[in-house]
Write an enzyme that holds these catalytic residues in place. Sequence first.
Site, mmCIF file in Angstrom:
data_model
loop_
_atom_site.group_PDB
_atom_site.id
_atom_site.type_symbol
_atom_site.label_atom_id
_atom_site.label_comp_id
_atom_site.label_asym_id
_atom_site.label_seq_id
_atom_site.Cartn_x
_atom_site.Cartn_y
_atom_site.Cartn_z
ATOM 1 N N ASN A 1 30.167 -28.782 -23.279
ATOM 2 C CA ASN A 1 31.523 -28.265 -23.442
ATOM 3 C C ASN A 1 31.821 -27.853 -24.877
ATOM 4 O O ASN A 1 32.944 -27.987 -25.362
ATOM 5 C CB ASN A 1 32.551 -29.289 -22.938
ATOM 6 C CG ASN A 1 32.829 -29.148 -21.447
ATOM 7 O OD1 ASN A 1 33.078 -28.049 -20.959
ATOM 8 N ND2 ASN A 1 32.756 -30.248 -20.729
ATOM 9 N N ASP B 1 25.887 -30.413 -20.072
ATOM 10 C CA ASP B 1 27.075 -29.610 -20.324
ATOM 11 C C ASP B 1 27.792 -30.248 -21.510
ATOM 12 O O ASP B 1 28.455 -31.269 -21.361
ATOM 13 C CB ASP B 1 27.957 -29.598 -19.071
ATOM 14 C CG ASP B 1 29.256 -28.836 -19.266
ATOM 15 O OD1 ASP B 1 29.484 -28.318 -20.382
ATOM 16 O OD2 ASP B 1 30.053 -28.773 -18.311
ATOM 17 N N ASP C 1 29.802 -22.732 -11.308
ATOM 18 C CA ASP C 1 30.215 -21.840 -12.385
ATOM 19 C C ASP C 1 29.274 -21.914 -13.586
ATOM 20 O O ASP C 1 29.422 -21.158 -14.547
ATOM 21 C CB ASP C 1 31.668 -22.098 -12.813
ATOM 22 C CG ASP C 1 32.009 -23.559 -13.006
ATOM 23 O OD1 ASP C 1 31.151 -24.420 -12.734
ATOM 24 O OD2 ASP C 1 33.139 -23.856 -13.426
ATOM 25 N N HIS C 2 28.295 -22.805 -13.522
ATOM 26 C CA HIS C 2 27.264 -22.918 -14.546
ATOM 27 C C HIS C 2 25.919 -22.444 -13.987
ATOM 28 O O HIS C 2 25.653 -22.587 -12.794
ATOM 29 C CB HIS C 2 27.076 -24.375 -14.990
ATOM 30 C CG HIS C 2 28.264 -24.989 -15.638
ATOM 31 N ND1 HIS C 2 28.346 -25.227 -16.998
ATOM 32 C CD2 HIS C 2 29.442 -25.425 -15.122
ATOM 33 C CE1 HIS C 2 29.498 -25.785 -17.278
ATOM 34 N NE2 HIS C 2 30.181 -25.922 -16.165
ATOM 35 N N GLU D 1 28.081 -33.304 -13.173
ATOM 36 C CA GLU D 1 29.184 -33.118 -12.217
ATOM 37 C C GLU D 1 28.695 -33.206 -10.771
ATOM 38 O O GLU D 1 28.985 -32.331 -9.948
ATOM 39 C CB GLU D 1 29.933 -31.805 -12.471
ATOM 40 C CG GLU D 1 30.987 -31.919 -13.557
ATOM 41 C CD GLU D 1 32.084 -30.874 -13.436
ATOM 42 O OE1 GLU D 1 33.154 -31.197 -12.907
ATOM 43 O OE2 GLU D 1 31.848 -29.740 -13.884
ATOM 44 N N ASP E 1 25.943 -25.070 -22.114
ATOM 45 C CA ASP E 1 24.927 -25.945 -21.522
ATOM 46 C C ASP E 1 23.688 -25.894 -22.416
ATOM 47 O O ASP E 1 23.072 -24.841 -22.573
ATOM 48 C CB ASP E 1 24.600 -25.484 -20.109
ATOM 49 C CG ASP E 1 25.838 -25.480 -19.225
ATOM 50 O OD1 ASP E 1 26.126 -26.529 -18.624
ATOM 51 O OD2 ASP E 1 26.518 -24.433 -19.170
ATOM 52 N N ASN F 1 24.781 -28.069 -14.574
ATOM 53 C CA ASN F 1 26.051 -28.590 -14.069
ATOM 54 C C ASN F 1 26.292 -27.913 -12.720
ATOM 55 O O ASN F 1 26.576 -26.719 -12.671
ATOM 56 C CB ASN F 1 27.190 -28.283 -15.043
ATOM 57 C CG ASN F 1 28.536 -28.794 -14.553
ATOM 58 O OD1 ASN F 1 28.821 -28.795 -13.372
ATOM 59 N ND2 ASN F 1 29.378 -29.217 -15.481
#
Length: 256
Positions: free
Chosen positions: A149, A147, A247-248, A34, A218, A7
Amino acid sequence: MRIVTWNVNSLRARQERVEAWLEEVQPDVLLIQETKLADDAFPTLAFEAMGYTCAHHGQGQWNGVAILSKVGLTDVVSNFTDGIEPDPDARIITATCGGVRVASVYVPNGRALDDDHYTYKLDWLGRLRQHLDADTSPDQDVIIGGDYNIAPDDRDVPDPAKLEGATHVSQAERDRLTELEAWGLTDAFRHFHDGDRMYSWWDYRGGDFHQGRGMRIDLLMCSQSVIERANWCVVDRNARKGKSPSDHAPVMVDID
């Protein structure tokens, strides 16, 4: 064959970093989430110059998923396959790369357990299971990476008690992952690693990355034939360091 999910949290903002990482690591297949780009803004030519064939399913400033491949890219399905209620967001794209049926998925966040987005998340994961039934089968080489989540279990968060009643750790979400496992998929990372505090996402705020507060959300969910060929699976934490990272971090599996 090295297959990676990442991501990137805006390809427009992160393209230079992604290209440098591709040059260094040389994955055969990269599943991106994303992108936050429309299809006509996706940098196909830049990736083709690096030897990758591309498929992108985007919608502009939100969501967006892509597959980059050096080992062929055929039979592309954007969104869920025919016969399944299509998603209004650009959250799944599927293709065959090097004989493996891969999908890049960006599962809805859920926001809060009493939010309509949480209901949408659970429904989305149910449609993902339907997509698998319609698109492929457990006896094939399959990788559904992205991802999710969802932190699969308490090892994948720093303090489970603090997250009680929150999304990403609720039983209903974890049950949806269990349903994917029952279909025939295995979490490649957990096939190789039993320990806790090995994360793939860290909030930008509060110095979470440097203080070791993250989540493992992830995932590379692989069919049994892929798991049997797998040599290792790692999270590339180095890609989370430096200037303006996502941030991933990328998660990669190496298979024979």
